[in-house]
Enzyme design. Sequence first.
Site: not given
Length: 448
Positions: A33, A205
Amino acid sequence: MKPIQVGLLGIGTVGSGTYGVLVRNQEEIRRRAGRGIEITMVADLDTERARGLVGPGVQVVADARAVIANPDIEIVVELIGGTGIARTLMMEAIAAGKHVVTANKALLAVHGTEIFEAAQQAGVIVAFEAAVAGGIPIIKALREGLTANRIQWIAGIINGTTNFILSEMRDKGLDFDVVLREAQRLGYAEADPTFDIEGVDAAHKATIMSAIAFGIPVQFDKAHVEGITQLSATDIRYAEQLGYRIKLLGFTRRREGLGVELRVHPTLVPARRLIANVEGAMNAVVVNGDAVGTTLYYGKGAGSEPTASAVIADLVDVTRLATSDPQHRVPHLAFQPGAVRNVSVLPMDEVVTSYYLRLRVKDEAGVLARVTGILAEAGISINALLQREADVVAGTDAGAGEPTPDHTDLIILTHETREGTMNQALARMQGLPAVLAPIVRIRKEELA
């Protein structure tokens, strides 16, 4: 750099997994990150349990709004679920300028358009990889990995509970009710499994994937939804004899010039297809694009750490992009907001697919001719036909028992036809005096 501070709303199964994986892999995550990611505040009604999970270094509160109001919190992770208070809190977090990570497929399928518009106006990110297929990175694949493609169709086993039940029914020859009780005992099914077994969870979904694939608004209210409660071991066995397996699929397809199909229902899939061999509680999604062809994404679709894997991947993405120009981020639904098109979802009568039919009929001369005649008059072509002695005691449909010599099962596979045409033919066949029980109709997809 100073670690980015995250507030967690709800520390249940996924929340505790997210906290645990984030702590366990903190160094690896920081290297990826570019800065640390720390959950520094947790909101949960059971504050005592929450404190036991996170220890003394994390502030625990009962009021979720305290997390949103904290100026040090840059990312809010919503793991409460549902479409009530979760919606309110998410909109408040967006209005407060917080980025949001969520696993809430029901909320996004129903209110996604409103949520994404609010996020765009506020210049924040709403990340939702964990909302579809747990640990499988299907959202990232659709939004980024396949961005060069014109997506043609998507078919997914995206509910582990129903896939476990269907696998057990096929392996053990048991009927639905028996396997459901076993699934509940083993923890694969909830005490109230309605959203799973009726196909609602899969439809949430499929709605999200359809929006990303085709650049359309989320339109859950237009999805066709069927579950697996009416499936019998008899039909699973016949499908196997014909070279197919029955799976609950979320399916969406582009129909040029007409619209988009969006549907969830039991589906016959050729046994030679990889997705037909996905067993137990696993998930799999097949995506067909014009350039790449057919691709398959397989893995654990639920559970504490698999879903946490997706939540943390979103946290890493948000951390990388938090300071970037909002106009140059990957759009929430893959297409630039101004390029999202309000393409219609086709009514089920306009869907085109092929079919498995099972008719329980009197074993007498002329029945087969009358049935096939009705199909021929409707322009429905037959691909395969079986005739089997009915294996139940007269007056039942349990899929077991002594053979009944005066009854027989006709099993027909058809070529593609329009659903409305098939419905008309089924109504005529059901009216024949020789047809002794409701006709079983299961849709079939070759997925080639």
